[in-house]
Design an enzyme around this catalytic site. Sequence first.
Site: not given
Length: 321
Positions: A199, A267
């Site tokens: 990811k 993030k």
Amino acid sequence: MTAPRKTTQQTTRQTTRQTTQNTQKTAQRTTIAFIGLGIMGGPMAAHLVRAGHDVVGHNLSRLAVDVLVERGGRAATDTADAVREADVVITMVPDSPDVEGLVFGEEGILAHAKPGTLHLDCSTIRPDVARRIADAERERGIRPVDAPVSGGEPAAVEGTLSIMVGGEPDDVAAARPFLDVVGRTVVHVGPSGAGQTVKAANQLIVAGNIQLVAEALVFLEAHGVDTESALAVLGGGLAGSTVLERKGATMRARTFAPGFRIDLHHKDLGIVTASAREAGVAIPLGAHLAQLVGSLRAQGHGGLDHSALLLQVEQLSGRTR
Ligand code: NAD
């Protein structure tokens, strides 16, 4: 006469069929605790309700829980209440500390889920945190699977997410029927944490792609080219991409409602740069992208969709509207 021996491929196919049959049995009317009913979690939970499951939702703001209840789910009062009776717990919250709180907290999964519960964490978090959570959960007899997703809100709504799955093969096989409800491309990529590593790579590619589409758009506009026609032809060649296809029109129109917030991509690029450093890998463009996204956030745009990277290209080019 001896029966012909099965090829490895046949055996694998049969094993897969058996596993699917077994897991489909457990997938029928399963009690699923779904924690985090935001942009992604809301539609994912709704798909699981539609697939016939008993979905018990919990979210920080009550409105999202009410929406789930309207769609046929149930409301939990807190995390402990949600996970206590669940066979499967799905978490879909913003960041690593949020998932750690849900796992290790007093009201959390370790304290209240029954042994044998499957925990599918679909949030995007740090791979090292995913591994630490997996170790702690296995000690308690809970079955951890990291299953971060890609495709954004449209794919969550359509139930066509790409899901990168990390975990033990048996746990992943047990998780698959639930992941298949919300995803179209579900791939087991390795042990616990591997889903999160894939990811992170996904987020590196997506940020780079958006930045280049933004630069191309501002470049084309500066040359007075009709960008609708330009994007149509670019989309048919090697420059084509899902980013161009899904975000080209809204970027042209300067509509930046999320979607995927700049805060979250900031993030994620923190995860990418830290993981690259940990592995001793140079990602010069990735590091630059992290700065660009961080800068946009520092300018107060953290709540906009990540395609708002376009605003910064305009600013750098002295072409703000
Ligand atoms: P979001 O902010 O819309 O939703 C998160 C939800 O979690 C919120 O509704 C919040 O109230 C809830 N929440 C947070 N902490 C909680 C807690 N302790 N208990 C109960 N509820 C809690 O975020 P999102 O866009 O749905 O993203 C969720 C995750 O999915 C993130 O890790 C993100 O990086 C990832 N992701 C998002 C997208 C996207 O396009 N939005 C795409 C792929 C992956």
